[in-house]
Design an enzyme around this catalytic site. Structure first.
Site, mmCIF file in Angstrom:
data_model
loop_
_atom_site.group_PDB
_atom_site.id
_atom_site.type_symbol
_atom_site.label_atom_id
_atom_site.label_comp_id
_atom_site.label_asym_id
_atom_site.label_seq_id
_atom_site.Cartn_x
_atom_site.Cartn_y
_atom_site.Cartn_z
ATOM 1 N N ARG A 1 15.053 -10.435 -1.487
ATOM 2 C CA ARG A 1 14.768 -9.890 -0.155
ATOM 3 C C ARG A 1 14.286 -10.997 0.785
ATOM 4 N NH1 ARG A 1 10.962 -4.683 0.237
ATOM 5 N NH2 ARG A 1 9.306 -6.196 -0.066
ATOM 6 N N ARG B 1 -1.610 4.599 -0.030
ATOM 7 C CA ARG B 1 -1.769 3.471 -0.952
ATOM 8 C C ARG B 1 -3.171 3.422 -1.537
ATOM 9 N NH1 ARG B 1 2.648 0.187 1.565
ATOM 10 N NH2 ARG B 1 3.083 -1.636 0.294
ATOM 11 N N ARG C 1 -0.071 -8.577 -3.672
ATOM 12 C CA ARG C 1 0.379 -7.207 -3.435
ATOM 13 C C ARG C 1 0.445 -6.412 -4.738
ATOM 14 N NH1 ARG C 1 5.733 -8.386 -0.317
ATOM 15 N NH2 ARG C 1 5.939 -6.143 -0.081
ATOM 16 N N ARG D 1 10.984 -12.005 5.127
ATOM 17 C CA ARG D 1 9.644 -11.454 5.359
ATOM 18 C C ARG D 1 8.585 -12.387 4.807
ATOM 19 N NH1 ARG D 1 9.034 -5.247 3.512
ATOM 20 N NH2 ARG D 1 6.975 -6.001 2.958
HETATM 21 P P1 AMP Z 1 5.534 -2.354 2.821
HETATM 22 O O1 AMP Z 1 6.612 -2.576 3.835
HETATM 23 O O2 AMP Z 1 5.310 -0.906 2.519
HETATM 24 O O3 AMP Z 1 5.723 -3.173 1.572
HETATM 25 O O4 AMP Z 1 4.171 -2.862 3.479
HETATM 26 C C1 AMP Z 1 3.989 -4.216 3.867
HETATM 27 C C2 AMP Z 1 2.511 -4.508 4.034
HETATM 28 O O5 AMP Z 1 1.957 -3.657 5.059
HETATM 29 C C3 AMP Z 1 1.646 -4.228 2.809
HETATM 30 O O6 AMP Z 1 1.654 -5.292 1.892
HETATM 31 C C4 AMP Z 1 0.275 -4.036 3.460
HETATM 32 O O7 AMP Z 1 -0.274 -5.261 3.876
HETATM 33 C C5 AMP Z 1 0.633 -3.257 4.710
HETATM 34 N N1 AMP Z 1 0.658 -1.795 4.446
HETATM 35 C C6 AMP Z 1 1.744 -0.967 4.459
HETATM 36 N N2 AMP Z 1 1.394 0.296 4.192
HETATM 37 C C7 AMP Z 1 0.063 0.282 3.969
HETATM 38 C C8 AMP Z 1 -0.885 1.278 3.620
HETATM 39 N N3 AMP Z 1 -0.513 2.560 3.413
HETATM 40 N N4 AMP Z 1 -2.191 0.907 3.481
HETATM 41 C C9 AMP Z 1 -2.576 -0.364 3.690
HETATM 42 N N5 AMP Z 1 -1.729 -1.356 4.006
HETATM 43 C C10 AMP Z 1 -0.419 -1.049 4.151
#
Ligand code: AMP
Length: 190
Positions: free
Chosen positions: A127, A88, A144, A133
């Site tokens: 969702r 990311r 985000r 969530r």
């Molecule tokens: P996701 O399920 O991929 O949408 O991730 C949910 C949350 O986890 C994100 O909004 C971030 O807070 C954290 N997160 C997930 N992957 C990453 C990453 N590669 N780098 C930093 N934070 C992450």
């Protein structure tokens, strides 16, 4: 074959990753899922991670890279990884290239799921109703999206320069998007 599923939050990365696990016997590495598991332990680190996730911010590169590396060590040799929600940031992408290189492998393709903001917002509302969530509320979602534009979107030129970027219309129904990805992967597999 290792691929990155790339795109803004709620673009459908997790859904498509799970489909590919079935089809190609690859391993899904979702940093979001790993972080939610860390959170569920209730440890000090879990509490720290929870507050970052809930406000929609990014967890530090150090923590996330550490989790991915740990997981790769546990798995050993395999049919390939689907990186979902990782990298990311540019620092994470560079770390991933190094981790793969030291294991004698590389990223073969970066699948960019292209979805407009109105559709993302509608999906996240949906969702939230289904999964509840905490970070799927509108306020966190705005953060985000902001993080995505500022920190994650710069990876598009990074991977474009490596000739690995493949754009897919992520606005279509799940099955259609899946078929588009499948086509790209079958072509790569020769
Ligand atoms: P996701 O399920 O991929 O949408 O991730 C949910 C949350 O986890 C994100 O909004 C971030 O807070 C954290 N997160 C997930 N992957 C990453 C990453 N590669 N780098 C930093 N934070 C992450």
């Amino acid at each position: 074959m290792n691929i990155v599923l790339f795109g803004p939050p709620a673009a459908g990365k997790g859904t498509q990753a799970k489909r590919l696990v079935e089809l190609f016997s690859m391993i899904q590495l979702s940093t979001g899922e790993m972080l939610r598991a860390v959170r569920a332990t209730g440890s000090e680190m879990g509490k720290k991670v929870a507050s970052i996730i809930d406000r929609g911010d990014l967890v530090s590169d150090e923590i996330v890279i550490g989790l991915v590396e740990e997981r790769m060590d546990e798995n050993g040799p395999n049919r390939g990884y689907i990186f979902d929600g990782f990298p990311r940031t540019v620092a994470q992408a560079e770390a991933l290239d190094n981790m793969l290189q030291s294991r004698g492998t590389k990223i073969d393709a970066v699948i960019h799921l292209e979805v407009d903001e109105a559709k993302l917002t509608a999906r996240v509302e949906n969702r939230f109703k289904e999964e509840g969530r905490a970070d799927d509320n509108l306020e966190s979602f705005k953060v985000r999206l902001g993080r995505y534009s500022k920190e994650t979107a710069p990876l598009l030129p990074y991977y474009e320069a490596q000739g690995k970027l493949k754009g897919i219309d992520g606005m279509k129904p799940i099955e259609k998007v899946g078929e588009g990805i499948e086509k790209v992967l079958r072509r790569l597999n020769g």
